[in-house]
Scaffold this active site. Structure first.
Site, PDB file in Angstrom:
ATOM      1  N   GLU A 160      31.043  33.003  24.437  1.00  0.00           N
ATOM      2  CA  GLU A 160      30.700  34.465  23.898  1.00  0.00           C
ATOM      3  C   GLU A 160      30.493  34.999  22.647  1.00  0.00           C
ATOM      4  OE1 GLU A 160      32.869  36.854  26.546  1.00  0.00           O
ATOM      5  OE2 GLU A 160      31.707  35.996  28.360  1.00  0.00           O
ATOM      6  N   HIS A 237      25.924  35.788  35.022  1.00  0.00           N
ATOM      7  CA  HIS A 237      26.196  36.823  36.022  1.00  0.00           C
ATOM      8  C   HIS A 237      25.295  37.788  35.974  1.00  0.00           C
ATOM      9  CE1 HIS A 237      30.551  35.468  35.629  1.00  0.00           C
ATOM     10  NE2 HIS A 237      30.422  35.430  34.343  1.00  0.00           N
TER      11      HIS A 237
END
Ligand code: XIL
Length: 350
Positions: A160, A237
């Site tokens: 990330e 996700h």
């Protein structure tokens, strides 16, 4: 009774039993003689593992053994767990997962070495100079990747690191070390465990757009500098509140074409609760689309669910009012998503 008569009777009995089980509605896992792991050789099929549930819930444990051939620790290899006090390491829970995986012929994805989240408080609340932070990061990577050396199939080395617009996220690492921390992390991880595949991993990387463009540029830049990067992880996700990211398949393809493996590393598909048959049907199409995208790309090596049962999913705790994000419900019963995933996996072209 002769041997052959006996054998014939046995096989007739077996055929009848199989027919009966199919007729009365076999448990999902039995329909293919096993779980998802038995349906196809590629991609590997995985889940994040909650170590508390693994220790305390035999149904959860049995399902992981049956369904998956690759596992990711949901939390226990994160920095806050492995070095709770500076200089005091604890890899016991990660070791337990590695042992469990080995006993069940499963590979392990290591998650994660460099991230801005779930850092130990001694690190986030301490005052360190940039030189000290560089040393702390280097030491951490050598300790953790070194501890698990030879036992991890792939590491999420950096997690990330990008903002949605493709700029680098403002983290403790970027601030202290500058953008070169990413290349350094990969080099150190490779030195610590030369056989592990090294991944960059992120969310909202599914669509072709500024964030995935930046990740692809990073891959090419690292390759040009001979930095060892082997793969890119697309967390996956998703939410049925948003349209399915239609460019996901093409996006996987363009990363593969750049010469790296790709993986779906944290798939779940959440919805606003309560779940309805319509929402669950939509969810099934999202999961199937993701799986089809992976199946279609030869270098898509693994497809990992971020939890496989709603009983232990992280979603309700992080997205208020949302949940039901996994293929099995809270009683481990398969939802339409389970069958959709299995069918997409079974319809491999190669
Ligand atoms: C989540 C875990 O599922 C939770 O249990 C934990 O409290 C927070 O982190 N992206 C990642 C994962 O890379 O590590 C995150 O896991 C989910 C989002």
């Amino acid at each position: 009774m002769s041997q052959t008569t006996h054998a014939r009777r046995m096989s007739a009995w077996l055929a009848a039993t199989v027919a009966l089980v199919v007729a009365i509605g076999a448990p999902a896992a039995l329909a293919h003689g096993g779980g998802l792991r038995d349906v196809a050789r590629r991609p590997l099929i995985g889940t994040a593992v909650d170590m508390n549930a693994l220790a305390n819930d035999p149904t959860y444990k049995a399902a992981i053994e049956r369904e998956f051939n690759i596992v990711t620790p949901e939390n226990v290899m994160k920095w806050e767990t492995v070095e709770p006090q500076q200089g005091v390491t604890d890899f016991s829970q990660g070791d337990a997962l590695v042992r469990f995986a080995r006993a069940n012929h499963q590979l392990v994805r290591g998650h994660t070495l460099v991230w801005h989240s779930q850092l130990p408080s001694w690190l986030t609340s301490g005052t360190f100079t940039p030189a000290q932070l560089r040393d702390i990061l280097r030491r951490h990577i050598f300790e953790e990747a070194g501890h698990f050396r030879g036992r991890i199939y792939a590491w999420d080395v950096v997690n990330e690191a990008f903002n949605e617009d493709g700029t680098l996220r403002d983290t403790i690492w970027l601030r202290a070390l500058g953008p070169g921390y990413i290349a350094d992390a990969f080099r150190w991880a490779h030195q610590a465990d030369p056989h592990a595949k090294l991944y960059y991993n992120d969310f909202n990387l599914e669509s072709i757009g500024p964030k995935s463009d930046a990740a692809l540029a990073l891959v090419k830049q690292l390759q040009a500098q001979h930095v060892p990067i082997d793969g890119v992880g697309f967390q996956g996700h998703l939410s049925i509140e948003f349209p399915y990211p239609d460019t996901f398949g093409a996006n996987l393809q363009r990363f593969a074409a750049a010469g790296v493996d790709v993986a779906i590393t944290e798939a779940d598909v959440r919805m606003v609760l309560p779940a309805t048959p319509e929402k669950l049907a939509t969810q099934a199409t999202y999961f199937a689309n993701m799986m089809r995208g992976c199946v279609a790309v030869r270098r898509c090596v693994s497809f990992t669910l971020w939890g496989f049962t709603d009983k232990y999913s992280w979603v309700p705790g992080f997205f208020a009012g949302e949940g039901a994000a996994t293929p099995l419900d809270e009683s481990f019963q398969p939802k339409p998503a389970y069958f959709a995933l299995r069918d997409a996996l079974a319809r491999r072209g190669d």
